[in-house]
Scaffold this active site. Structure first.
Site, mmCIF file in Angstrom:
data_model
loop_
_atom_site.group_PDB
_atom_site.id
_atom_site.type_symbol
_atom_site.label_atom_id
_atom_site.label_comp_id
_atom_site.label_asym_id
_atom_site.label_seq_id
_atom_site.Cartn_x
_atom_site.Cartn_y
_atom_site.Cartn_z
ATOM 1 N N ASP A 29 0.836 -1.208 0.000
ATOM 2 C CA ASP A 29 0.000 0.000 0.000
ATOM 3 C C ASP A 29 0.870 1.257 0.000
ATOM 4 O O ASP A 29 0.356 2.375 -0.037
ATOM 5 C CB ASP A 29 -1.032 -0.018 1.140
ATOM 6 C CG ASP A 29 -0.412 -0.013 2.516
ATOM 7 O OD1 ASP A 29 0.833 -0.079 2.631
ATOM 8 O OD2 ASP A 29 -1.184 0.050 3.504
ATOM 9 N N SER A 30 2.202 1.064 -0.031
ATOM 10 C CA SER A 30 3.103 2.186 -0.295
ATOM 11 C C SER A 30 2.773 2.812 -1.641
ATOM 12 O O SER A 30 3.204 3.932 -1.926
ATOM 13 C CB SER A 30 4.569 1.725 -0.279
ATOM 14 O OG SER A 30 4.751 0.577 -1.085
ATOM 15 N N ASP A 64 -0.928 -6.226 -0.029
ATOM 16 C CA ASP A 64 -1.273 -5.552 1.227
ATOM 17 C C ASP A 64 -2.779 -5.383 1.372
ATOM 18 O O ASP A 64 -3.465 -5.036 0.401
ATOM 19 C CB ASP A 64 -0.648 -4.143 1.238
ATOM 20 C CG ASP A 64 0.554 -4.052 2.139
ATOM 21 O OD1 ASP A 64 0.747 -4.937 2.998
ATOM 22 O OD2 ASP A 64 1.316 -3.078 1.985
ATOM 23 N N LYS A 124 -0.945 -9.468 3.117
ATOM 24 C CA LYS A 124 -0.218 -8.982 4.302
ATOM 25 C C LYS A 124 -1.117 -7.971 5.007
ATOM 26 O O LYS A 124 -1.800 -7.182 4.344
ATOM 27 C CB LYS A 124 1.101 -8.317 3.886
ATOM 28 C CG LYS A 124 1.821 -7.605 5.020
ATOM 29 C CD LYS A 124 3.241 -7.231 4.654
ATOM 30 C CE LYS A 124 3.411 -5.947 3.894
ATOM 31 N NZ LYS A 124 2.913 -4.724 4.554
ATOM 32 N N GLU A 130 -1.233 -5.240 8.590
ATOM 33 C CA GLU A 130 -0.468 -4.604 9.657
ATOM 34 C C GLU A 130 -1.081 -4.969 11.007
ATOM 35 O O GLU A 130 -2.252 -4.684 11.260
ATOM 36 C CB GLU A 130 -0.450 -3.082 9.456
ATOM 37 C CG GLU A 130 0.319 -2.699 8.210
ATOM 38 C CD GLU A 130 0.472 -1.191 8.025
ATOM 39 O OE1 GLU A 130 0.163 -0.418 8.962
ATOM 40 O OE2 GLU A 130 0.916 -0.785 6.928
ATOM 41 N N GLU A 134 9.296 -3.822 10.413
ATOM 42 C CA GLU A 134 9.666 -2.513 9.845
ATOM 43 C C GLU A 134 10.196 -1.585 10.933
ATOM 44 O O GLU A 134 9.569 -1.431 11.991
ATOM 45 C CB GLU A 134 8.447 -1.866 9.153
ATOM 46 C CG GLU A 134 8.805 -0.481 8.589
ATOM 47 C CD GLU A 134 7.810 0.080 7.587
ATOM 48 O OE1 GLU A 134 6.792 -0.573 7.309
ATOM 49 O OE2 GLU A 134 8.073 1.191 7.081
#
Ligand code: KIV
Length: 266
Positions: A49-50, A88, A118, A120, A183
């Site tokens: 999602d960057s 993401d 993925k 968070e 991270e």
């Protein structure tokens, strides 16, 4: 890895840890870069999602929607032959409930052909990770600095709470995550977590002792403007090269040097 090597699967990705093979991961958001990284032999491609920042120009990853990440993941999977494609789960596509997460992760796998998602979170997302694992949706957990929690953290800061980091990583593994991305974690803590877990750790800004590494491709290619944190190494300077090429194109069109005979049809 060459074009004829077997495609990377989730079990092979996990097995790399016990075999002592370092895992490589890069982000990609489109057909061209994904195909290039895949052919270069990267083990895994993350549709991160960057993309909210490097593709869409937002200042955080929060605005990225499920439909947008599905669109980019479809572009990526059309190109990839070998690498494990992980997508993401965007902000608010999984936080509401485990059921919401299963439904949205199901859409990602069904509509894109990617193999895994993925999300968070660690201990706080354990129920959701279990729900995904029980639905046979491979899930990687993202622990440490979680960009979707930027407002809670008050910025993109190195995470130093050893107890919290270890608890999150362990909870993610126990809940069924097949890997844990770390991270912005001090290298000694990342090394300790890596020793503690049986699933692979993938580090970004987490030092050399993780089982693998990931970088945002636009950062490592030197494409992003004015963003050069300590953990990012530029493996190329494509921004400077692309700027030079664009400037030369402008100059040659204006001077009449392009197109010349060699680039014209008779
Ligand atoms: O979205 C992303 O690119 C990430 C990075 C930390 C690799 O999650």
């Amino acid at each position: 890895m060459t074009k004829s090597a077997p495609a990377m699967t989730v079990p092979n990705f996990v097995k790399a840890k016990s075999e002592g093979r370092k895992l490589t991961m890069l982000t990609a958001y489109d057909f061209t870069w994904a195909g290039l990284f895949d052919a270069a032999g990267v083990d895994s491609i993350l549709v991160g999602d960057s993309l909210g920042m490097v593709i869409q120009g937002h200042s955080t990853t929060l605005p990225v929607t499920l439909d947008e990440i599905i669109y980019h993941a479809k572009c990526v999977t059309r190109a990839v032959r070998q690498a494990l494609v992980i997508v993401d789960m965007p902000f608010m596509s999984f936080q509401v409930s485990p059921a919401q997460a299963v439904e949205n992760a199901g859409r990602i796998l069904k509509e894109t052909g990617a193999a895994a998602v993925k999300l968070e979170g660690g201990e706080n997302q354990a129920r959701t990770i279990t729900a995904l694992a029980e639905a046979d949706i491979p899930v990687m957990a993202h622990v440490g600095l979680k960009p979707q929690s930027v407002h809670k953290f008050g910025g993109m800061k190195v995470q130093r709470d050893e107890y919290r980091l270890l608890a999150d990583a362990r909870a993610a593994q126990e809940a069924g995550a097949f890997g844990v991305l770390l991270e912005l974690v001090p290298r000694d803590i990342a090394a300790q977590i890596t020793r503690d877990l049986h699933v692979p750790t993938i580090g970004i800004g987490a030092g050399p002792d993780c089982d693998g590494q990931v970088l945002v491709s636009y950062d490592m290619l030197g494409l992003t403007d004015g963003f050069h944190p300590k953990f990012v190494k530029h493996f190329a300077e494509l921004r400077a090269e692309a700027t030079r090429a664009a400037q030369q194109y402008v100059a040659e069109v204006r001077s009449g040097a392009f197109p010349d005979d060699a680039h014209s049809h008779r």
